[in-house]
Structures are given as structure tokens and as C-alpha cells.
Write a protein that holds these residues in place. Structure first.
Motif, short mmCIF file in Angstrom:
data_model
loop_
_atom_site.label_atom_id
_atom_site.label_comp_id
_atom_site.label_asym_id
_atom_site.label_seq_id
_atom_site.Cartn_x
_atom_site.Cartn_y
_atom_site.Cartn_z
N LYS A 195 24.04 7.19 8.92
CA LYS A 195 24.20 8.58 8.50
C LYS A 195 25.08 8.73 7.26
CE LYS A 195 27.86 9.60 11.83
NZ LYS A 195 28.24 10.42 12.97
N GLU A 196 25.86 7.71 6.93
CA GLU A 196 26.66 7.73 5.70
C GLU A 196 25.89 7.14 4.51
OE1 GLU A 196 28.37 6.32 8.58
OE2 GLU A 196 29.14 8.32 9.00
N GLY A 197 24.66 6.67 4.76
CA GLY A 197 23.84 6.11 3.70
C GLY A 197 24.04 4.62 3.46
N ASN A 198 24.76 3.94 4.35
CA ASN A 198 24.97 2.49 4.22
C ASN A 198 23.72 1.74 4.63
OD1 ASN A 198 27.83 2.65 3.55
ND2 ASN A 198 28.10 3.30 5.67
N ASP A 199 23.42 0.65 3.92
CA ASP A 199 22.31 -0.21 4.30
C ASP A 199 22.68 -0.95 5.57
OD1 ASP A 199 20.47 0.25 2.17
OD2 ASP A 199 21.79 -0.92 0.86
N CYS A 200 21.77 -0.93 6.57
CA CYS A 200 21.99 -1.57 7.86
C CYS A 200 20.73 -2.32 8.26
CB CYS A 200 22.31 -0.54 8.92
SG CYS A 200 23.77 0.45 8.59
N SER A 201 20.88 -3.27 9.17
CA SER A 201 19.73 -4.05 9.62
C SER A 201 19.72 -4.20 11.13
CB SER A 201 19.74 -5.43 8.97
OG SER A 201 20.87 -6.17 9.39
N THR A 202 18.51 -4.38 11.65
CA THR A 202 18.28 -4.70 13.05
C THR A 202 17.31 -5.86 13.09
OG1 THR A 202 18.65 -2.41 13.75
CG2 THR A 202 17.44 -3.82 15.27
N GLN A 203 17.64 -6.90 13.82
CA GLN A 203 16.83 -8.13 13.86
C GLN A 203 15.94 -8.16 15.09
OE1 GLN A 203 16.70 -10.45 11.46
NE2 GLN A 203 15.14 -11.54 12.62
N TRP A 204 14.69 -8.54 14.89
CA TRP A 204 13.71 -8.78 15.96
C TRP A 204 13.39 -10.26 15.92
CZ3 TRP A 204 8.82 -10.83 15.46
CH2 TRP A 204 7.97 -10.72 16.56
N SER A 205 13.66 -11.00 17.03
CA SER A 205 13.46 -12.45 16.99
C SER A 205 12.94 -13.00 18.31
CB SER A 205 14.77 -13.17 16.68
OG SER A 205 15.21 -12.90 15.38
N PRO A 206 11.80 -13.71 18.25
CA PRO A 206 11.35 -14.46 19.42
C PRO A 206 12.06 -15.81 19.46
CG PRO A 206 9.66 -14.52 17.70
CD PRO A 206 10.80 -13.68 17.18
N PHE A 207 12.45 -16.23 20.65
CA PHE A 207 13.11 -17.52 20.87
C PHE A 207 12.23 -18.37 21.78
CE2 PHE A 207 16.69 -15.23 19.34
CZ PHE A 207 17.69 -16.14 19.03
N ASP A 208 12.37 -19.67 21.68
CA ASP A 208 11.66 -20.58 22.56
C ASP A 208 12.06 -20.31 24.01
OD1 ASP A 208 11.64 -23.42 24.07
OD2 ASP A 208 10.05 -23.34 22.54
N ALA A 209 11.10 -20.42 24.90
CA ALA A 209 11.33 -20.15 26.33
C ALA A 209 12.45 -21.00 26.92
CB ALA A 209 10.04 -20.37 27.12
N ASN A 210 12.72 -22.16 26.34
CA ASN A 210 13.73 -23.07 26.87
C ASN A 210 15.10 -22.91 26.21
OD1 ASN A 210 11.93 -24.32 28.68
ND2 ASN A 210 11.07 -25.49 26.98
#
Length: 132
Positions: free
Chosen positions: A49-64
Motif C-alpha cells: 500500500k506504500e508502493g514498495n516492490d514486494c514478492s511472493t514465491q510459488w515453489s514446488p519441492f521434491d516429495a522427499n
């Protein structure tokens, strides 16, 4: 500042999940949903809301993977936080289970906790400018 006044979660930092074949899953999402994946998955970029660049990560991991341990769940949420050290101190005082030690990288600090049902939660004090 009391722990009640402490700024806690500020956003969703990432969603991580286990799968049998992370590369095949990434290709499926790329081909069917148009997600431009990289070796880690995909980074969603947005502005707060302040206009800062932000990120959210989506990541698949190995089942083990052991990265979600001690949780045995097939997923782990990552939440963005304002002051990781102060938050972990407050959570410790509140009786929350802390997992491991804080780890620091150029893109931020990380800490881990367990929720009431044993789900491992990653807390991330980001340095989003490291990605720009």
C-alpha cells in the motif's frame, strides 16, 4: 514496545508444496496456466500500500524434501514479517515452538515455527530490493 504492539505478518511470502516431479509440475503450470517458471518456481511481483516492490514465491519441492521438517505436511506457508528477531522473541514468550535458528541471506532473514497442528511456517523478513 510490547509484544501486542509488534507488527507481525505483513503479507504472504510464499507457498511451497511437495510433489513427485517438481520439473514436470513446473512445466504443467507453464503450459496450461502460462506461469513463466524458473528453477525455483515463480515469483509474483506486487506493490504494497506504500508502493514498495514486494514478492511472493510459488515453489514446488521434491516429495522427499526435508525442508518442511519436522512437519509431515505436504506444504509450507511463508509469511512476510516486519522484524523477524522481535517477532520470534515474542512468539517464544507466547509458548510457540521455534524450529532452528535464524538464517540470513542477501534477500532477507528466515525463521521457522510450528502452528497448533504441527504445520511448519516459514517467517521471512524480506529484502525485496535484492531481486530487482
Amino acid at each position: 514496545m510490547s509484544s501486542q504492539d509488534l507488527k507481525r505478518v505483513t503479507g504472504l511470502g510464499g507457498f511451497f508444496f511437495k510433489c513427485e516431479n517438481p520439473n514436470a509440475i513446473k512445466e504443467w503450470y507453464k503450459n496450461h496456466l502460462g506461469i513463466p517458471v524458473d528453477q525455483y518456481g515463480w515469483t509474483f511481483w506486487w506493490k504494497d500500500k506504500e508502493g514498495n516492490d514486494c514478492s511472493t514465491q510459488w515453489s514446488p519441492f521434491d516429495a522427499n524434501t526435508n525442508y518442511f521438517s519436522p512437519s509431515e505436511k505436504p506444504f509450507m506457508m511463508n509469511y512476510r514479517v516486519h522484524d523477524l528477531e522481535a517477532l520470534l522473541k515474542a512468539l517464544t514468550e507466547e509458548g510457540v515452538t521455534i524450529v532452528g535458528d535464524i538464517e540470513t541471506y542477501d534477500y532477507g532473514k528466515f525463521g521457522w515455527i510450528l502452528d497448533l497442528e504441527g504445520n511448519k511456517i516459514e517467517l521471512w523478513e524480506p529484502n525485496d530490493s535484492a531481486f530487482l
